[in-house]
Design a protein around this motif. Structure first.
Motif, PDB file in Angstrom:
ATOM      1  N   GLY A  81     125.931 -39.879  15.023  1.00 32.93           N
ATOM      2  CA  GLY A  81     127.257 -39.431  14.632  1.00 32.93           C
ATOM      3  C   GLY A  81     128.052 -40.517  13.950  1.00 32.93           C
ATOM      4  N   MET A  82     127.937 -41.715  14.475  1.00 34.10           N
ATOM      5  CA  MET A  82     128.683 -42.827  13.894  1.00 34.10           C
ATOM      6  C   MET A  82     128.166 -43.133  12.486  1.00 34.10           C
ATOM      7  SD  MET A  82     129.401 -46.625  15.394  1.00 34.10           S
ATOM      8  CE  MET A  82     130.218 -45.947  16.824  1.00 34.10           C
ATOM      9  N   MET A  83     126.867 -43.118  12.309  1.00 30.25           N
ATOM     10  CA  MET A  83     126.317 -43.368  10.973  1.00 30.25           C
ATOM     11  C   MET A  83     126.798 -42.312   9.982  1.00 30.25           C
ATOM     12  SD  MET A  83     124.616 -46.042  10.236  1.00 30.25           S
ATOM     13  CE  MET A  83     123.819 -45.489   8.732  1.00 30.25           C
ATOM     14  N   MET A  84     126.850 -41.062  10.426  1.00 31.35           N
ATOM     15  CA  MET A  84     127.295 -40.005   9.526  1.00 31.35           C
ATOM     16  C   MET A  84     128.762 -40.200   9.158  1.00 31.35           C
ATOM     17  SD  MET A  84     124.560 -38.504   8.877  1.00 31.35           S
ATOM     18  CE  MET A  84     125.151 -37.148   7.896  1.00 31.35           C
ATOM     19  N   ARG A  85     129.596 -40.567  10.117  1.00 29.90           N
ATOM     20  CA  ARG A  85     131.007 -40.820   9.802  1.00 29.90           C
ATOM     21  C   ARG A  85     131.137 -42.001   8.855  1.00 29.90           C
ATOM     22  NH1 ARG A  85     131.654 -39.985  15.067  1.00 29.90           N
ATOM     23  NH2 ARG A  85     132.074 -42.159  15.489  1.00 29.90           N
ATOM     24  N   MET A  86     130.344 -43.040   9.097  1.00 27.75           N
ATOM     25  CA  MET A  86     130.406 -44.215   8.235  1.00 27.75           C
ATOM     26  C   MET A  86     129.924 -43.878   6.826  1.00 27.75           C
ATOM     27  SD  MET A  86     129.112 -47.088  10.988  1.00 27.75           S
ATOM     28  CE  MET A  86     128.276 -48.009   9.753  1.00 27.75           C
ATOM     29  N   ALA A  87     128.955 -42.983   6.715  1.00 31.08           N
ATOM     30  CA  ALA A  87     128.420 -42.609   5.404  1.00 31.08           C
ATOM     31  C   ALA A  87     129.428 -41.813   4.586  1.00 31.08           C
ATOM     32  CB  ALA A  87     127.129 -41.806   5.571  1.00 31.08           C
ATOM     33  N   ASP A  88     130.327 -41.106   5.249  1.00 33.92           N
ATOM     34  CA  ASP A  88     131.310 -40.267   4.557  1.00 33.92           C
ATOM     35  C   ASP A  88     132.416 -41.158   3.986  1.00 33.92           C
ATOM     36  OD1 ASP A  88     132.841 -38.208   3.597  1.00 33.92           O
ATOM     37  OD2 ASP A  88     133.373 -37.408   5.574  1.00 33.92           O
ATOM     38  N   ALA A  89     132.114 -41.827   2.901  1.00 31.18           N
ATOM     39  CA  ALA A  89     132.999 -42.849   2.339  1.00 31.18           C
ATOM     40  C   ALA A  89     134.378 -42.316   1.969  1.00 31.18           C
ATOM     41  CB  ALA A  89     132.349 -43.485   1.110  1.00 31.18           C
ATOM     42  N   ASN A  90     134.473 -41.083   1.497  1.00 30.68           N
ATOM     43  CA  ASN A  90     135.770 -40.545   1.084  1.00 30.68           C
ATOM     44  C   ASN A  90     136.394 -39.638   2.145  1.00 30.68           C
ATOM     45  OD1 ASN A  90     134.138 -38.318   0.860  1.00 30.68           O
ATOM     46  ND2 ASN A  90     134.519 -37.975  -1.321  1.00 30.68           N
ATOM     47  N   SER A  91     135.792 -39.593   3.329  1.00 26.01           N
ATOM     48  CA  SER A  91     136.313 -38.850   4.485  1.00 26.01           C
ATOM     49  C   SER A  91     136.612 -37.385   4.178  1.00 26.01           C
ATOM     50  CB  SER A  91     137.578 -39.524   5.029  1.00 26.01           C
ATOM     51  OG  SER A  91     137.283 -40.830   5.455  1.00 26.01           O
ATOM     52  N   ASP A  92     135.758 -36.757   3.363  1.00 28.16           N
ATOM     53  CA  ASP A  92     135.983 -35.348   3.037  1.00 28.16           C
ATOM     54  C   ASP A  92     135.176 -34.399   3.915  1.00 28.16           C
ATOM     55  OD1 ASP A  92     133.436 -35.738   2.028  1.00 28.16           O
ATOM     56  OD2 ASP A  92     133.866 -34.895   0.052  1.00 28.16           O
ATOM     57  N   GLY A  93     134.457 -34.948   4.904  1.00 29.64           N
ATOM     58  CA  GLY A  93     133.674 -34.101   5.803  1.00 29.64           C
ATOM     59  C   GLY A  93     132.308 -33.745   5.253  1.00 29.64           C
ATOM     60  N   ALA A  94     131.978 -34.246   4.063  1.00 35.96           N
ATOM     61  CA  ALA A  94     130.679 -33.999   3.438  1.00 35.96           C
ATOM     62  C   ALA A  94     130.080 -35.334   3.017  1.00 35.96           C
ATOM     63  CB  ALA A  94     130.833 -33.086   2.224  1.00 35.96           C
ATOM     64  N   ILE A  95     128.770 -35.419   3.078  1.00 37.82           N
ATOM     65  CA  ILE A  95     128.072 -36.645   2.680  1.00 37.82           C
ATOM     66  C   ILE A  95     127.157 -36.321   1.509  1.00 37.82           C
ATOM     67  CG2 ILE A  95     126.433 -38.412   3.424  1.00 37.82           C
ATOM     68  CD1 ILE A  95     127.855 -37.288   6.287  1.00 37.82           C
ATOM     69  N   THR A  96     127.355 -37.044   0.420  1.00 31.38           N
ATOM     70  CA  THR A  96     126.497 -36.883  -0.746  1.00 31.38           C
ATOM     71  C   THR A  96     125.303 -37.817  -0.615  1.00 31.38           C
ATOM     72  OG1 THR A  96     127.607 -38.610  -2.009  1.00 31.38           O
ATOM     73  CG2 THR A  96     128.500 -36.354  -2.211  1.00 31.38           C
ATOM     74  N   LYS A  97     124.317 -37.624  -1.461  1.00 29.50           N
ATOM     75  CA  LYS A  97     123.142 -38.502  -1.470  1.00 29.50           C
ATOM     76  C   LYS A  97     123.569 -39.934  -1.770  1.00 29.50           C
ATOM     77  CE  LYS A  97     118.500 -39.179  -1.994  1.00 29.50           C
ATOM     78  NZ  LYS A  97     118.449 -40.609  -2.064  1.00 29.50           N
ATOM     79  N   ALA A  98     124.499 -40.110  -2.699  1.00 35.74           N
ATOM     80  CA  ALA A  98     124.978 -41.456  -3.042  1.00 35.74           C
ATOM     81  C   ALA A  98     125.644 -42.117  -1.837  1.00 35.74           C
ATOM     82  CB  ALA A  98     125.945 -41.383  -4.225  1.00 35.74           C
ATOM     83  N   GLU A  99     126.455 -41.356  -1.092  1.00 34.17           N
ATOM     84  CA  GLU A  99     127.081 -41.907   0.107  1.00 34.17           C
ATOM     85  C   GLU A  99     126.032 -42.283   1.148  1.00 34.17           C
ATOM     86  OE1 GLU A  99     131.482 -39.922   0.573  1.00 34.17           O
ATOM     87  OE2 GLU A  99     129.762 -38.579   0.829  1.00 34.17           O
ATOM     88  N   MET A 100     125.015 -41.429   1.305  1.00 39.25           N
ATOM     89  CA  MET A 100     123.949 -41.708   2.267  1.00 39.25           C
ATOM     90  C   MET A 100     123.195 -42.970   1.875  1.00 39.25           C
ATOM     91  SD  MET A 100     122.389 -40.676   5.045  1.00 39.25           S
ATOM     92  CE  MET A 100     121.681 -39.123   5.507  1.00 39.25           C
ATOM     93  N   ASP A 101     122.866 -43.097   0.592  1.00 37.04           N
ATOM     94  CA  ASP A 101     122.146 -44.280   0.110  1.00 37.04           C
ATOM     95  C   ASP A 101     122.963 -45.546   0.329  1.00 37.04           C
ATOM     96  OD1 ASP A 101     120.010 -42.694  -0.668  1.00 37.04           O
ATOM     97  OD2 ASP A 101     120.564 -42.685  -2.800  1.00 37.04           O
ATOM     98  N   ALA A 102     124.255 -45.487   0.023  1.00 34.76           N
ATOM     99  CA  ALA A 102     125.120 -46.657   0.199  1.00 34.76           C
ATOM    100  C   ALA A 102     125.222 -47.041   1.671  1.00 34.76           C
ATOM    101  CB  ALA A 102     126.506 -46.377  -0.385  1.00 34.76           C
ATOM    102  N   ALA A 103     125.346 -46.058   2.535  1.00 32.30           N
ATOM    103  CA  ALA A 103     125.443 -46.338   3.968  1.00 32.30           C
ATOM    104  C   ALA A 103     124.143 -46.934   4.500  1.00 32.30           C
ATOM    105  CB  ALA A 103     125.782 -45.063   4.738  1.00 32.30           C
ATOM    106  N   ALA A 104     123.001 -46.415   4.023  1.00 39.29           N
ATOM    107  CA  ALA A 104     121.706 -46.950   4.466  1.00 39.29           C
ATOM    108  C   ALA A 104     121.557 -48.399   4.023  1.00 39.29           C
ATOM    109  CB  ALA A 104     120.568 -46.095   3.916  1.00 39.29           C
ATOM    110  N   ALA A 105     121.966 -48.713   2.798  1.00 39.75           N
ATOM    111  CA  ALA A 105     121.880 -50.090   2.297  1.00 39.75           C
ATOM    112  C   ALA A 105     122.779 -51.018   3.100  1.00 39.75           C
ATOM    113  CB  ALA A 105     122.256 -50.128   0.817  1.00 39.75           C
ATOM    114  N   LYS A 106     123.990 -50.561   3.384  1.00 35.13           N
ATOM    115  CA  LYS A 106     124.932 -51.371   4.172  1.00 35.13           C
ATOM    116  C   LYS A 106     124.391 -51.606   5.577  1.00 35.13           C
ATOM    117  CE  LYS A 106     129.745 -51.474   5.681  1.00 35.13           C
ATOM    118  NZ  LYS A 106     131.030 -50.776   5.635  1.00 35.13           N
TER     119      LYS A 106
END
Length: 166
Positions: free
Chosen positions: A104-129
């Motif tokens: 859950g925490m990873m998913m919240r962190m991945a949602d960079a713009n806090s819109d409740g949705a995670i795009t592939k780009a957000e997921m990739d950026a979160a995984a890299a971070k």
């Protein structure tokens, strides 16, 4: 695990979570994943496949730890989402994304713009971070020792946030 392997794993997870294949993981996907998990759990309990769970089937699952080891955690934490939250924020919960607090925490962190949705780009950026945070010696690989150290550090942070002591 190398950075490329972690990125590939993140891509696979994203593809699996994006159930409707619209390029984002949002409340509709979380609802679909939850429904799928619930159907699997029901089928696990409904041993005779008649669409009903009898007391005997329930007790058999409970006695065999089917409820505690599998069903209990999934039922308790569901799919890691909080259906009552209108923004579709992910909450901490057992099950769904590896258990514990991390999913859950990873998913919240991945949602960079806090819109409740995670795009592939957000997921990739979160995984890299996340990879960079865990790769303690910055050699481009995460060892078991680095993974354990990062896990222990996160556990202590969660405990501190909740006022728990070691």
């Amino acid at each position: 695990v190398t950075r490329a392997e972690m990125q590939a794993q993140a891509g696979e997870r994203f593809a699996k979570m994006d159930t409707n294949k619209d390029g984002k993981v949002d409340q509709a996907d979380r609802t679909a994943m939850h429904a799928e998990r619930m159907a699997k759990h029901f089928a696990m309990l409904d041993k005779d496949g008649n669409g009903q769970i009898t007391r005997a089937e329930f007790e058999t699952a409970h006695a065999g730890k089917g409820l505690r080891g599998g069903m209990g955690h999934q039922m308790g934490g569901g799919d890691g989402n909080d259906g009552g939250d209108k923004r579709g924020q992910w909450r901490h919960g057992r099950g769904g994304h590896g258990g514990g607090h991390g999913g859950g925490m990873m998913m919240r962190m991945a949602d960079a713009n806090s819109d409740g949705a995670i795009t592939k780009a957000e997921m990739d950026a979160a995984a890299a971070k996340h990879f960079d945070m865990i790769d303690g010696d910055k050699d481009g690989k995460v060892s078991a020792a680095e993974r354990k150290a990062a896990h222990d550090k996160m556990r202590e942070q969660w405990r501190a946030q909740r006022g728990h002591t070691a």
